[in-house]
Design a protein around this motif. Structure first.
Motif, PDB file in Angstrom:
ATOM      1  N   HIS A  45       0.796  -1.231   0.000  1.00 24.05           N
ATOM      2  CA  HIS A  45       0.000   0.000   0.000  1.00 24.05           C
ATOM      3  C   HIS A  45       0.824   1.273   0.000  1.00 24.05           C
ATOM      4  N   ARG A  52       0.546   0.719  -9.485  1.00 30.95           N
ATOM      5  CA  ARG A  52      -0.343   1.795  -9.951  1.00 30.95           C
ATOM      6  C   ARG A  52       0.116   2.242 -11.342  1.00 30.95           C
ATOM      7  N   THR A 196      -7.057  -4.823  -2.088  1.00 29.94           N
ATOM      8  CA  THR A 196      -5.712  -4.525  -2.576  1.00 29.94           C
ATOM      9  C   THR A 196      -4.649  -5.434  -1.971  1.00 29.94           C
TER      10      THR A 196
END
Length: 223
Positions: A45, A52, A196
């Motif tokens: 994260h 991303r 995620t």
């Protein structure tokens, strides 16, 4: 005596009553405010994740910090080469050919086999001074968390040292109509973790939490 298959071994380990509590403790889910989660809970994260869109095929400084949350260190010269040198260019070229939008269970064996872009990237990293197979795998798991697993000595030990972990895990996840993958996503939900956190990461954390203390105390082979 014949060893249980990796599928059988994994199913047994993740179905324990301890699995959900270990996940919650590691990620800090549902714990008191003063409870401190493991630093590795930030691995996928930190800074929005290594997969991303803006950085999906480039190793960034955020990625190198994220890898450090899993208790490994990247030598300074290798880090600079990854960020500004030919090593970073080479790795980016390979990552461009490794899908970021697919789970391991849905990949083909060819995506993980020797000679694939993913395996070649792992070999390129392993060839760098001070970067062993564990660190190389963690860098790639940061960039492709759904496809490539975190894998270290503790997990290798608890699983009986499989010969080809990526391919063996791939087969285990696809066996019995993907039963193991479904069990891992169910564990993620039971532990109140976000989507995620990949199924692969759920698996890694459960296994690592289960064996980490015994691995250290027993001085298992490969520590």
């Amino acid at each position: 005596m014949r060893q249980p298959s990796l599928h059988h071994r994994l199913s047994s380990l993740i179905s324990s009553e301890q699995a959900v509590s270990d996940l919650r403790r590691y990620f800090g889910s549902g714990l008191p405010d003063d409870a401190v989660p493991f630093t590795g809970s930030r691995f996928e994260h930190l800074a929005g994740g290594g997969d991303r869109q803006a950085v999906v095929s480039a190793v960034t400084a955020d990625d190198l910090i994220a890898v450090q949350t899993l208790s490994v260190r990247i030598p300074a010269q290798v880090a600079v080469d990854l960020l500004e040198g030919d090593l970073g260019v080479r790795l980016s070229e390979l990552l461009n050919s490794v899908r970021f939008d697919i789970d391991m269970v849905d990949a083909e064996a060819a995506d993980l086999a020797n000679g694939s872009p993913a395996h070649t990237a792992w070999r390129v990293l392993c060839d760098q001074p001070g970067i062993g197979w564990v660190t190389a795998g963690k860098i790639l798991a940061r960039k492709r968390p759904r496809l490539l697993p975190v894998y270290d000595q503790v997990v290798r030990c608890v699983l009986g040292r499989p010969k080809s972990f990526w391919l063996d895990l791939h087969g285990a996840l696809r066996a019995d109509d993907q039963a193991l993958h479904r069990d891992l996503t169910a564990l993620r939900q039971a532990a109140d973790l976000p989507a995620t956190v990949s199924a692969l990461r759920v698996c890694d954390v459960v296994l690592w939490m289960r064996h980490r203390t015994d691995h250290r105390q027993r001085s298992c082979v490969g520590t």
